[in-house]
Design an enzyme around this catalytic site. Structure first.
Site, mmCIF file in Angstrom:
data_model
loop_
_atom_site.group_PDB
_atom_site.id
_atom_site.type_symbol
_atom_site.label_atom_id
_atom_site.label_comp_id
_atom_site.label_asym_id
_atom_site.label_seq_id
_atom_site.Cartn_x
_atom_site.Cartn_y
_atom_site.Cartn_z
ATOM 1 C CD GLU A 1 -2.716 -1.349 -0.077
ATOM 2 O OE1 GLU A 1 -3.139 -0.156 -0.645
ATOM 3 O OE2 GLU A 1 -3.111 -2.382 -0.478
ATOM 4 C CG HIS B 1 -1.244 1.365 -4.352
ATOM 5 N ND1 HIS B 1 -1.543 1.067 -5.439
ATOM 6 C CD2 HIS B 1 -1.439 -0.014 -3.720
ATOM 7 C CE1 HIS B 1 -1.960 -0.029 -5.759
ATOM 8 N NE2 HIS B 1 -1.896 -0.671 -4.698
ATOM 9 C CG ASP C 1 -3.567 -3.216 -7.061
ATOM 10 O OD1 ASP C 1 -2.444 -3.481 -5.980
ATOM 11 O OD2 ASP C 1 -4.726 -2.975 -6.520
#
Length: 920
Positions: A156, A159, A166
């Site tokens: 995460e 990101h 993804d």
């Protein structure tokens, strides 16, 4: 006096950091000032704090190795809710707040859905908003489904910090690869496993091979990829970091460009490592062989809010009715916005400062009324911003409070060459500065204070009918309060009345709000006639009229009736300016209200660089889709531009139906400050709660293959529908703060904006024709209408992408572009294509505007002819063979591929009646 050149450079440095609210900084390879906030809705559980520490500590080591000994976590602050018990080890926060949280520990988006995700709606390589973990995930209750929490945190973080996406796909879990095999969507292809349908009923489970779907010619809906528990492949963390062997991101040598992943779609088929290694973090650091020390943690407990209003009473405040307008907005803040339990003081300043009120704790309306008495009634003298700020520090200390974490609400309309002198004092104080700039000359130096302290920059022009000053004060609800305790703005409207002396409209109160509902009416010269009716038609007559402040208000006791309230305001003078503002709080502390948050993609821009407006509509953490959202942008002179924001996944909008509404803003009318306000309206027949899984989340593990057998996990909770209706109308307005635009010349501006890139081109074959669909771009990005489309085709994807102008052009004489964001459809029969060798036809589009400016090349659609075969029983790995079909078949299968720099394929079944498919 102008500001020193060095200070201007420092100011621009901070402005150019954009509207990212994170306080994280990278120092000598270590990330510092990370904030992990526990949501007020989470019940007290000290174990959560310990599990957060364990997660970050293991993540730091894992990330250090994954980034080739480059990055780790050095220190983290954990924000603890005010409702939790105090403990000796807890300290008070400084600038840390929920607004700046990089990670939020909060209830799930929907009950039972504990998938970790990152709220990510910007472009590839850009920082995301925040990471959302649920308490059950942090407590280790979801380890089987999502893997170790430390590894998931790194997934995460990639990101959040580096803007990668993804490398798996729930929507497209399988695809037809260029190798003519059906593959599970993943990176890298060296991750092995089985494609199987795995069903359990009670304690009995069955496994069978996957069948192909008769329509898609891919595997059936229930087919899943089960990875082998024991692997040797190291990549990739953005596919499934929970695999023990996975310790790296996909790199150029093992990146899978065929797979229909978001990473490929959003990042032009670049590998995740390519994006990370191009980041500012990477370019400003060097690898180190020294293993990092474990991260350190600060435990910060939220306490009552401490605020000092620092109000400008210099001589210029007597111009343009500024003093009275400031008093109206400050009264609104004190009566409605500031939360019970807060402590509030007040300072006036001109060439020197006067402390008007020490800190008063607000417990009832009595304290609010007491503070109202200290609002100024005279304006005179010069401007000394630092004297006002220093007096605010004195107010805090006299009240027995540290300056750490205290809020300074500073309003000024003038320039002050000495404002820069106290910047370091403000930074070191730990206070947070909220700057409201009133009029075109408000001092630029204070913007730097807001940036340094994690505050907010707001702006209002002298055009009172735009209600900007009241909106600015309305945006000052506590960053740390539970959303169910915050005052939400339902309506904000103003008008200058000339021949028509009426302002008539309605405001909707939905069932998620209704507590402490507050109607406020202001005027410029003469009190208007005010009529208000509740949804049952009962007229409200008991408004409080404050002639001195030129405002009238009414508070609804208890919970307001749900439905449409109607108001009529009758001006009693020509050239009258009337405004109406309506606020309310959540009706039920256990039901989060619908909220709207607005922002620009950055705080400053220089013409002709475009900006993007974002508005996020949520209920709790659940996206609300299908709303009508409008951005209202006001320039420094008061000119209004209204822009409809869209959640259609085209133009500036990154993802369709994610509750984030976006649009490019290019209508610069002048240089200087602009303010942003957003209005969101939803109705029973349009707005819906999205039940879809959000993008940017960790992959769910359906199970593992151990010694050739599947060991399945509990199935992920699913819903039978993608949305559920919002059974009522609602309205919200919200301030998005201020931004600054430079380099805008006077007079007509040149057309420098091309149409936006088409990103959703799709192609299907229908007999001898190919039908294309896409979302129309505009003349200027996603606004207006393009002049023409240029469509070209090729048998070679590389030739089409790298030499578009040399590819075969399709006749588009009769294709006239529609208005931006319309759905376009065009069918053509390909000609001059080699029938013997044309296994694939690749198609791309450019759009051109009236100034002959061309868009970027669209994604590339692909049409092909082949069909996959079902996977044989006992096949040890995910691929299956594919045989090319004979062209004389009934119900030909068309392969549609969407490509930017490589091929990504989706099979679609196209029925032809009984004729043979022999076009090529």
């Amino acid at each position: 006096m102008g500001l020193p050149r060095g200070f201007i450079c420092l100011l621009l440095l901070y402005l150019l950091q954009g509207s990212d609210t994170s306080l994280v900084r990278l120092s000598e390879n270590g990330y510092e000032d990370i904030i992990i906030a526990i949501d007020p809705a989470v019940p007290e559980d000290e174990t959560i704090i310990e599990r957060i520490k364990e997660m970050v500590t293991t993540a730091s080591t894992y990330m250090f190795e994954a980034t080739e000994k480059r990055f780790f976590f050095r220190n983290v602050s954990i924000l603890i809710p005010e409702s939790w018990k105090s403990r000796p080890e807890y300290r008070g926060p400084k600038q840390e707040s929920y607004k700046h949280a990089d990670v939020k520990i909060a209830p799930p988006v929907l009950e039972g859905r504990d998938e970790p995700y990152t709220r990510q709606f910007t472009e590839c390589g850009e920082k995301a908003e925040y990471i959302h973990f649920t308490p059950d995930f942090i407590l280790g209750k979801k380890g089987n489904e999502y893997g170790p929490s430390g590894r998931t945190f790194v997934h995460e973080w990639a990101h959040l910090r580096w803007g990668v996406f993804d490398e798996y796909s729930k929507d497209k879990p399988f695809y037809s690869a260029s190798s003519k095999k059906i593959e599970a969507t993943r990176c890298s292809l060296r991750i092995t496993g089985l494609n199987r349908v795995y069903k359990c009923q009670g304690d009995s489970c069955t496994t069978r091979s996957c069948r192909t779907n008769s329509t898609t010619k891919l595997y059936e809906k229930d087919c899943q990829f089960f990875p082998d528990k024991v692997q040797s492949e190291k990549a990739s963390i953005m596919f499934m970091q929970s695999i023990d062997s996975v310790t790296e991101f996909c790199k150029e040598e093992n990146h899978n460009r065929d797979a229909p992943t978001l990473q490929n779609m959003k990042c032009e088929y670049r590998s995740t490592w390519d994006v990370i290694s191009s980041s500012e973090d990477f370019l400003s650091s060097m690898p180190t062989e020294t293993p990092p020390s474990p991260p350190t943690f600060s435990l910060l407990k939220i306490s009552e809010r401490v605020v000092c209003l620092v109000l400008d009473v210099s001589g210029s405040m007597s111009n343009y009715d500024r003093l009275n307008r400031m008093n109206q907005a400050a009264q609104y803040f004190l009566m409605q916005i500031i939360e019970d339990g807060s402590r509030v003081g007040m300072v006036h300043f001109h060439s020197q400062a006067i402390i008007k009120s020490q800190l008063i704790q607000i417990q009832t309306d009595t304290q609010r009324s007491q503070l109202l008495k200290y609002l100024p009634d005279v304006a005179s003298g010069g401007t000394s911003i630092c004297s006002g700020i220093r007096s605010a520090f004195e107010v805090f200390k006299t009240g027995g409070f540290q300056t750490d974490g205290a809020d300074i609400v500073l309003l000024t309309d003038g320039e002050d060459s000495t404002a820069k002198d106290c910047i370091n004092e403000v930074k070191d104080s730990g206070s947070v500065v909220y700057f409201i700039a009133l009029g075109p000359l408000a001092d630029e130096a204070v913007i730097n204070m807001t940036e340094l302290t994690g505050g907010k920059h707001l702006y209002s022009t002298d055009q009172a009918q735009n209600n900007g000053l009241i909106d600015a004060f309305g945006a000052l609800a506590s960053e740390n309060a539970d959303v169910t305790q915050k005052s939400l703005q339902l309506e904000s409207k103003g008008v200058m009345l000339n021949s028509n002396l009426w302002l008539n409209d309605t405001v909707v109160i939905d069932s998620t709000v209704g507590k402490n509902t507050f109607f406020l009416v202001t005027w410029k010269t003469t009190a208007p006639g005010i009529s208000l009716w509740d949804p049952k038609g009962t007229q409200i007559t008991n408004f409080t009229i404050d002639m001195a402040s030129r405002m009238a208000y009414f508070s609804i006791p208890g919970i307001a009736q749900v439905g449409t309230w109607t108001y009529n305001l009758e001006a009693k003078a020509n050239q009258e300016i009337l405004t109406i503002t309506v606020n309310s709080r959540a009706a039920n502390s256990s039901v989060p209200p619908i909220t709207v948050n607005a922002k620009m993609n950055r705080d400053t821009s220089s013409f002709p660089s475009p900006m993007i407006v974002y508005a996020e509509v949520l209920q709790g953490y659940t996206p609300i889709i299908g709303a009508h959202v409008t951005a209202i942008i006001e320039s420094i002179s008061g000119k209004i531009t209204e822009l409809e924001l869209l959640d259609n996944g085209a133009g500036a909008d990154a993802f369709k139906d994610d509750g984030v509404y976006s649009r490019y803003f290019t209508a610069y009318s002048e240089k200087g400050r602009y303010s942003l306000k957003v209005r969101a309206d939803g109705g029973a027949n349009s707005a819906r709660r999205s039940l879809q899984h959000l993008s940017g989340r960790a992959a769910y593990i359906p199970g593992w293959v151990v010694d050739g057998k599947i060991e399945g996990n509990e199935p992920r909770p699913e819903t039978t529908e993608d949305t559920q209706p919002v059974l009522e109308n609602f309205r919200r307005t919200a301030s998005g703060g201020a931004f600054v635009v430079s380099n805008v010349s006077s007079g007509p501006l040149p057309d420098l904006y091309p149409p936006s890139q088409i990103t959703d081109l799709q192609a299907v074959r229908d007999g001898e024709e190919i039908t294309l669909t896409w979302t129309a771009p505009g003349d200027d990005f996603d606004v207006g209408k393009a002049q023409q489309y240029i469509i070209r085709i090729s048998e070679n994807v590389t030739d089409l992408r790298d030499n578009f102008d040399g590819a075969l052009q399709v006749n588009t004489t009769n294709l006239l572009p529609n208005e931006a964001n319309s759905k376009e459809t065009f069918a053509f029969k390909p000609e001059n294509v080699s029938k013997e060798n044309a296994t694939y036809i690749f198609i791309a589009i450019k759009s051109v505007d009236k100034s002959n400016l061309s868009s970027k090349l669209s994604n590339i659609a692909q049409v092909a002819l082949f069909t996959p075969q079902a996977e044989p029983d006992g096949s040890p790995h995910s691929g299956v063979s594919i045989s090319t079909i004979v062209l004389s078949v009934v119900g030909a299968v068309v392969l549609v591929c969407i490509i930017v720099s490589a091929t990504v394929c989706i099979l679609k079944n196209r029925r032809s009646s009984s004729r043979a498919v022999t076009t090529f």
